[in-house]
Design an enzyme around this catalytic site. Sequence first.
Site, short mmCIF file in Angstrom:
data_model
loop_
_atom_site.label_atom_id
_atom_site.label_comp_id
_atom_site.label_asym_id
_atom_site.label_seq_id
_atom_site.Cartn_x
_atom_site.Cartn_y
_atom_site.Cartn_z
N ARG A 1 0.84 -1.19 0.00
CA ARG A 1 0.00 0.00 0.00
C ARG A 1 0.88 1.24 0.00
NH1 ARG A 1 -5.09 -0.79 -1.82
NH2 ARG A 1 -5.87 -2.76 -1.02
N GLU B 1 -3.52 7.48 -6.81
CA GLU B 1 -3.68 6.66 -8.01
C GLU B 1 -4.89 7.14 -8.81
OE1 GLU B 1 -3.77 2.53 -6.87
OE2 GLU B 1 -1.89 2.65 -5.77
N HIS C 1 -0.57 -0.71 -10.11
CA HIS C 1 -1.39 -1.43 -9.12
C HIS C 1 -2.00 -2.69 -9.71
CE1 HIS C 1 -3.82 -0.74 -5.17
NE2 HIS C 1 -3.56 -2.03 -5.37
#
Length: 352
Positions: free
Chosen positions: A254, A283, A302
């Site tokens: 994370r 993001e 991601h």
Amino acid sequence: MLTAGDNFVLDSLLQDALTSVIPAASLDVTHHTLPWPDVPFGPIGEVIEASGDEDRLIEALRGVEVCVTQMAPFTERVIAASPDLRLVCVSRGGPVNVNLEAATAHGVTVTSAPGRNAEATAEHTLAMMLSAMRRIPQTNADLNAGVWRGDYYRYENVGPELEGATVGLVGYGAIGRRVTRMLNGFGAEVLVFDPYVDQDQLGSHARAVGFDDLLARSSIITLHARVTPETTGMMGRDQIAALSPGAVIVNCARGALLDYDALCDALDSGHLFGAAFDVFPEEPIPASSRLLTTPNIVMTPHLAGASKATALNAARIVAEDVRRYLDGEPLLYAANPEASAHRRSLSGGDRG
């Protein structure tokens, strides 16, 4: 029953998983496809990392008792407008797209699919680690541009090997255990910092150490911790400075675990050899981010957990909890088990 799939965990995968464990006669399934990942997820109402439209979801949920999804935005508004809803099965490691407090208040049980992408993420972590250590993306880009750079072979520009390296893992959950197994195969020494894991649990595969010791001894750091108030920003400026010169940092967990600005400073100064990231503080990455201009960073958007096996695992796990719900058995991964009792108190004995 509603499947609210997307373009990764497909409605068809959810349907097939359900029919593999539940008699077809017991299923009355409708579908509602969400736009992720073609449209990035983000906050919707008060929930995070969700996809789709609240109004369209409310319409799709009319008369629905059970919903299986990955990204649908189960906000307080959606839950309150869906009085027939009893169970939401989220095919992710955690139900971050669900307002759990609202779900519990309305007697809606929520489950998730922990471990669904552990193998994929572990493999991606190793790929990112090797890519940063051996400059694979940079050299590939140069060759594609028609440039043969012999200076990559200069001693000061070459990276370490995993054989004989000391690799520090921050966190030892399902992903960390798999990364350790892979690193053992490469001949690396593995150190682990995890307050919830002791040496007996690690056995001969790794050595449990304190955080400061891990920073001082590791030439490669890979993050696998959950985000909590205690872990947020745990890899900050002081911790990065404590690493030995030439170290590599990998984060496929994370973005909140790491101070990215401090890391860019450490790369610019030459203190770190390289870094590899699949997760970020924001993001998609803003066009103004230093991550796009700082040298020796490897990045992916991601997708560490993106594999066909992950999608199949996700569908299988939520389908099993739907079966358990229909058969009156305890659920495997209920995030708010108290919701069923609250539902009975609200309605005087509904199944839950």
